[in-house]
Design an enzyme around this catalytic site. Structure first.
Site, mmCIF file in Angstrom:
data_model
loop_
_atom_site.group_PDB
_atom_site.id
_atom_site.type_symbol
_atom_site.label_atom_id
_atom_site.label_comp_id
_atom_site.label_asym_id
_atom_site.label_seq_id
_atom_site.Cartn_x
_atom_site.Cartn_y
_atom_site.Cartn_z
ATOM 1 N N LYS A 1 -5.031 -3.323 15.595
ATOM 2 C CA LYS A 1 -5.609 -2.206 14.827
ATOM 3 C C LYS A 1 -6.548 -1.379 15.715
ATOM 4 O O LYS A 1 -6.647 -0.156 15.548
ATOM 5 C CB LYS A 1 -6.348 -2.718 13.588
ATOM 6 N N TYR B 1 -8.300 -12.686 11.261
ATOM 7 C CA TYR B 1 -7.554 -11.423 11.474
ATOM 8 C C TYR B 1 -7.019 -11.365 12.921
ATOM 9 O O TYR B 1 -5.985 -10.757 13.194
ATOM 10 C CB TYR B 1 -8.433 -10.212 11.143
ATOM 11 N N ILE C 1 0.852 -1.194 0.000
ATOM 12 C CA ILE C 1 0.000 0.000 0.000
ATOM 13 C C ILE C 1 0.891 1.248 0.000
ATOM 14 O O ILE C 1 0.576 2.246 -0.652
ATOM 15 C CB ILE C 1 -0.975 -0.049 1.197
ATOM 16 N N ILE D 1 -6.744 -5.803 0.338
ATOM 17 C CA ILE D 1 -5.926 -5.715 -0.875
ATOM 18 C C ILE D 1 -4.878 -6.818 -0.785
ATOM 19 O O ILE D 1 -4.251 -6.979 0.276
ATOM 20 C CB ILE D 1 -5.208 -4.349 -0.949
HETATM 21 P P1 NAD Z 1 3.125 -5.037 3.048
HETATM 22 O O1 NAD Z 1 3.559 -6.401 3.472
HETATM 23 O O2 NAD Z 1 3.434 -4.632 1.665
HETATM 24 O O3 NAD Z 1 3.642 -3.926 4.063
HETATM 25 C C1 NAD Z 1 3.883 -4.157 5.431
HETATM 26 C C2 NAD Z 1 5.123 -3.369 5.765
HETATM 27 O O4 NAD Z 1 5.424 -3.436 7.164
HETATM 28 C C3 NAD Z 1 6.357 -3.902 5.018
HETATM 29 O O5 NAD Z 1 6.968 -2.841 4.315
HETATM 30 C C4 NAD Z 1 7.272 -4.365 6.138
HETATM 31 O O6 NAD Z 1 8.651 -4.207 5.839
HETATM 32 C C5 NAD Z 1 6.833 -3.434 7.251
HETATM 33 N N1 NAD Z 1 7.269 -3.900 8.565
HETATM 34 C C6 NAD Z 1 6.924 -5.040 9.217
HETATM 35 N N2 NAD Z 1 7.593 -5.107 10.388
HETATM 36 C C7 NAD Z 1 8.355 -3.981 10.477
HETATM 37 C C8 NAD Z 1 9.256 -3.470 11.439
HETATM 38 N N3 NAD Z 1 9.533 -4.146 12.576
HETATM 39 N N4 NAD Z 1 9.852 -2.273 11.209
HETATM 40 C C9 NAD Z 1 9.600 -1.574 10.074
HETATM 41 N N5 NAD Z 1 8.761 -2.021 9.114
HETATM 42 C C10 NAD Z 1 8.148 -3.213 9.315
HETATM 43 O O7 NAD Z 1 1.531 -5.033 3.311
HETATM 44 P P2 NAD Z 1 0.448 -3.870 3.241
HETATM 45 O O8 NAD Z 1 -0.860 -4.601 3.139
HETATM 46 O O9 NAD Z 1 0.814 -2.877 2.226
HETATM 47 O O10 NAD Z 1 0.513 -3.248 4.703
HETATM 48 C C11 NAD Z 1 0.704 -1.854 4.955
HETATM 49 C C12 NAD Z 1 -0.281 -1.392 6.013
HETATM 50 O O11 NAD Z 1 -1.609 -1.450 5.483
HETATM 51 C C13 NAD Z 1 -0.288 -2.234 7.287
HETATM 52 O O12 NAD Z 1 -0.478 -1.400 8.396
HETATM 53 C C14 NAD Z 1 -1.522 -3.103 7.071
HETATM 54 O O13 NAD Z 1 -2.048 -3.607 8.274
HETATM 55 C C15 NAD Z 1 -2.431 -2.073 6.442
HETATM 56 N N6 NAD Z 1 -3.641 -2.592 5.789
HETATM 57 C C16 NAD Z 1 -3.542 -3.532 4.827
HETATM 58 C C17 NAD Z 1 -4.710 -4.003 4.238
HETATM 59 C C18 NAD Z 1 -4.655 -5.068 3.179
HETATM 60 O O14 NAD Z 1 -5.682 -5.683 2.909
HETATM 61 N N7 NAD Z 1 -3.522 -5.312 2.554
HETATM 62 C C19 NAD Z 1 -5.955 -3.495 4.612
HETATM 63 C C20 NAD Z 1 -6.000 -2.510 5.601
HETATM 64 C C21 NAD Z 1 -4.845 -2.064 6.188
#
Ligand code: NAD
Length: 260
Positions: A166, A159, A20, A196
């Site tokens: 969250k 989840y 994202i 996503i």
């Molecule tokens: P993603 O796996 O691409 O991103 C997750 C990121 O967290 C990665 O860049 C990873 O390196 C980083 N991360 C994990 N542990 C870490 C640490 N200790 N220090 C620094 N960075 C760390 O997945 P995403 O879905 O793009 O997630 C990004 C955000 O969006 C998250 O907060 C996720 O919960 C949120 N989100 C995702 C969705 C979905 O459906 N994908 C929906 C709602 C919210």
């Protein structure tokens, strides 16, 4: 001229094309922002983030290793930002983690203490810690965002502990907004994104069923795109949203308004 022209800020979480944070970066660059990036420590991680952002035409990107489990990493990042740029306009927190063994259907109640604490640490505490460390280098009127999901409010099978994290993130956002707004006019908001397919999402048991359900139930009968989240994030980081703070903005095809 885009609505982020003249603004510079820090983006975390660019790990993969599907992240994202990658889409948020695209929206910010399109609107004229200058972005600085963090990545997990390690050469391989740096290479991954560099390749993605260079693909958007950012030559010689500003990159800083930061594992948010480390107070030293968080401090070092914002100290370097301060030394090199003085003050910046925005911070993007796009980080979450929970042990995937406990993101399985029927695996909530037995979540070990350490797994629970770690999910809270990386996914919720780090938002506050980054806001606090960033404060000296944030301009008056700067903005910060993070990413949440509906599983904070309702029990979503699979989840699990991430839903609890969250919920903590959303509360943290309100308390952080209360303090940072009073201290320095800094705004803090979250985007609650619909599902996503990303690397993290792949760790959530039953994720495909969540994806299948949205088009069946949501007012907009389709899943959202990361680009739609990116655009909303850019809005929250811009002066267009200058009267908003402490909020959770839903980019979820309207799924969260439905009672059935
Ligand atoms: P993603 O796996 O691409 O991103 C997750 C990121 O967290 C990665 O860049 C990873 O390196 C980083 N991360 C994990 N542990 C870490 C640490 N200790 N220090 C620094 N960075 C760390 O997945 P995403 O879905 O793009 O997630 C990004 C955000 O969006 C998250 O907060 C996720 O919960 C949120 N989100 C995702 C969705 C979905 O459906 N994908 C929906 C709602 C919210």
């Amino acid at each position: 001229m885009g609505f982020m022209t003249g603004k510079r800020g820090l983006v975390t979480g660019v790990l993969h094309e599907t992240s994202i944070a990658t889409s948020i970066t695209q929206s910010l660059l399109r609107e004229g922002a200058e972005c600085l990036f963090t990545h997990m420590p390690g050469e391989k991680m740096e290479r991954r983030t560099r390749k993605i952002v260079e693909g958007f035409g950012v030559s010689n990107p500003w990159l800083q290793p930061m594992d948010v489990a480390s107070d030293a990493d968080i401090s070092a990042c914002f100290e370097r930002v301060g030394k090199e740029f003085g003050q910046i306009d925005f911070v993007v927190h796009c980080i979450a983690f929970a042990d995937k063994d406990w993101l399985r259907l029927g695996k909530f109640a037995a979540t070990p203490r350490a797994v629970f604490a770690n999910a809270m640490d990386i996914s919720a505490f780090s938002y506050m810690a980054m806001g606090n460390a960033a404060l000296p280098v944030l301009k008056d009127g700067a903005a910060m965002i993070g990413l949440s999901y509906y599983g904070s409010e309702k029990a979503v099978p699979g989840y699990n502990v991430m839903g609890v994290a969250k919920a903590a993130l959303e509360a943290t956002n309100r308390y952080l907004a209360m303090e940072l707004g009073r201290v320095k006019n800094v705004r803090c908001n979250l985007v609650s994104a619909g599902p996503i397919k990303t690397l993290s999402a792949g760790a959530v048991g039953g994720f495909d069923q969540i994806l299948e359900r949205i088009p069946q139930v949501a007012p907009l009968p389709r899943n959202i795109t990361a680009a739609e989240v990116g655009d909303c994030a850019a809005f929250l980081l811009s002066d267009l949203s200058r009267g908003m703070t402490g909020q959770v903005l839903y980019v979820d095809s309207g799924y969260s308004i439905m009672g059935l």
